[in-house]
Design an enzyme around this catalytic site. Structure first.
Site, short mmCIF file in Angstrom:
data_model
loop_
_atom_site.label_atom_id
_atom_site.label_comp_id
_atom_site.label_asym_id
_atom_site.label_seq_id
_atom_site.Cartn_x
_atom_site.Cartn_y
_atom_site.Cartn_z
CE LYS A 170 -7.24 -7.93 -0.73
NZ LYS A 170 -7.10 -7.62 0.55
CE LYS A 199 -4.31 -1.53 1.95
NZ LYS A 199 -5.22 -1.48 3.09
CE LYS A 222 -14.03 -3.83 2.47
NZ LYS A 222 -12.77 -3.40 3.41
P1 AMP Z 1 -10.81 -5.97 4.29
O1 AMP Z 1 -11.75 -5.93 3.35
O2 AMP Z 1 -9.65 -5.98 4.28
O3 AMP Z 1 -11.51 -5.25 5.66
O4 AMP Z 1 -11.31 -7.74 4.74
C1 AMP Z 1 -12.24 -8.19 5.51
C2 AMP Z 1 -12.27 -9.69 5.54
O5 AMP Z 1 -12.31 -10.27 4.21
C3 AMP Z 1 -10.65 -10.24 5.98
O6 AMP Z 1 -10.83 -11.38 6.79
C4 AMP Z 1 -9.85 -10.39 4.65
O7 AMP Z 1 -8.90 -11.33 5.00
C5 AMP Z 1 -11.22 -11.00 3.78
N1 AMP Z 1 -11.03 -10.88 2.45
C6 AMP Z 1 -11.00 -9.43 1.89
N2 AMP Z 1 -10.81 -9.77 0.57
C7 AMP Z 1 -10.71 -10.90 0.29
C8 AMP Z 1 -10.51 -11.82 -0.74
N3 AMP Z 1 -10.31 -11.48 -1.91
N4 AMP Z 1 -10.47 -13.41 -0.72
C9 AMP Z 1 -10.53 -13.69 0.47
N5 AMP Z 1 -11.03 -13.02 1.66
C10 AMP Z 1 -10.86 -11.75 1.63
#
Ligand code: AMP
Ligand code: TRP
Length: 332
Positions: free
Chosen positions: A197, A112, A200
């Site tokens: 990956k 990042k 979002k």
């Molecule tokens: P975040 O969007 O970074 O807040 O992630 C929230 C949860 O979703 C965390 O446990 C991440 O590891 C999981 N997560 C986010 N993006 C992915 C993805 N592309 N594949 C699997 N898990 C994800």
């Protein structure tokens, strides 16, 4: 009883990656088998450039989606991080436990920070110290398990190290937690770039399925997914990431194994079509329940208020004990 803690950042609309990598399991398994807390970690959303109104909207939306996905406030605790001061209080002690080098080694920080610098922007100090806050999120609740997607494992490992170090220095204070990853779809990849990956906050959205996308949008995104040039169907994430990603998604939606699924298909078109329909069906009840909850915002407020009260009562004694352990004079 096992204590579970996990969180989601309101930096963008929730994606299929969040759902399959984390939320699905929280709903289906974790909330029923343990004393579980699920948190919209809004303080973490301030580590990159942000618009205040958007963070506020996304926080409410994320909480609403967690409830729509099936988290049941009667059996688990759903709350917003900034409503519970203990996170920020403990984060400072974690900064005093961690080292600068340890923080700089975090892959997510390196990626990042490089991206921000490339864009000519500056890197907020909180992006570097983020894992200290994440460790505080987990340790304040004496969590045993942290169910997360693959990308968060390194941060949970660091949390373990900090807990062990703190306990050694100041006496036993924290449970040492462990990360738990799903067996399938622990890392859902971007449909347009399956080496990356599904995240979002990416700018290009054609490869990202958002939980609130209309069914036709979901179908279009899945049908246009980039696949590989091979023609035979095989599950080979290393060499054929596009097809492997679709197989992972379909397997996670249907509770099967991606390898077994691969044997049942002889064309990419058929695989895409079935994957698209499986995702649409998976998201349908969630979208419907989300619409109902949006019509009753008082209900979401009530859940978050009660969740924060419960969370505060759990975290307070642990954080007070940590403050006392490091030598801070108790406020009487
Ligand atoms: P975040 O969007 O970074 O807040 O992630 C929230 C949860 O979703 C965390 O446990 C991440 O590891 C999981 N997560 C986010 N993006 C992915 C993805 N592309 N594949 C699997 N898990 C994800
Ligand atoms: N860092 C996590 C992510 O980006 C979100 C998060 C913050 C989290 N605190 C947490 C996840 C505590 C699990 C436990 O996805």
């Amino acid at each position: 009883m096992t204590r579970i803690f996990s969180g989601v950042k309101p930096t963008g609309h929730l994606t299929l990656g969040n759902y399959l990598g984390a939320v699905h399991r929280w709903v289906q398994v974790d909330q029923h088998r343990a004393d579980a807390l699920f948190c919209v970690v809004d303080l973490h959303a301030l580590t990159v450039e942000h618009d205040p109104g958007r963070v506020r909207r996304l926080s409410r939306q994320a909480a609403t989606l967690l409830l729509a996905a099936g988290l049941d406030p009667a059996v688990c605790t759903v709350f917003v991080q900034s409503h519970v001061d203990e996170h920020a209080r403990l984060s400072y002690l974690m900064e005093c436990t961690a080292t600068d080098g340890e923080m700089r080694r975090m892959i997510q920080y390196k990626e990042k920070a490089a991206r921000e610098q490339q864009r000519g922007g500056s890197v907020r100090l909180s992006l570097l110290t983020y894992p200290a806050l994440m460790a505080a999120d987990i340790l304040a609740y004496q969590a045993d398990e942290v169910p997360v997607g693959d990308d968060q494992t390194q941060h949970v490992e660091l949390t373990r190290d900090l807990a062990v170090r703190f306990n050694q220095r100041y006496g036993h204070t924290f449970t040492v937690p462990k990360a738990v990853n799903p067996s399938v779809a622990a890392r859902v990849m971007d449909l347009q770039d399956p080496t990356c990956k599904m995240g979002k906050s990416h700018a290009a959205t054609a490869g990202i399925v958002y939980l609130l996308d209309e069914p036709d949008v979901v179908r279009r995104k899945v049908m246009r997914a980039v696949t590989d040039s091979g023609i035979e169907m095989a599950y080979e994430p290393g060499t054929r990431p596009g097809v492997a990603n679709l197989l992972d998604i379909l397997a996670a939606c249907t509770g099967t194994s991606p390898r077994d699924l691969a044997e049942g298909y002889d064309s990419y078109g058929a695989l895409k079509k079935d994957t698209a329909e499986a995702v649409v069906e998976l998201l349908r009840p969630l979208r419907e329940r989300h619409a109902q909850l949006c019509a009753d915002p008082g209900e979401v407020d009530r859940v978050l208020r009660e969740g924060a009260e419960r969370a505060r009562a759990l975290a307070r004694p642990t954080v007070d004990a940590a403050y006392a352990a490091v030598g801070l004079l108790p406020a009487l």
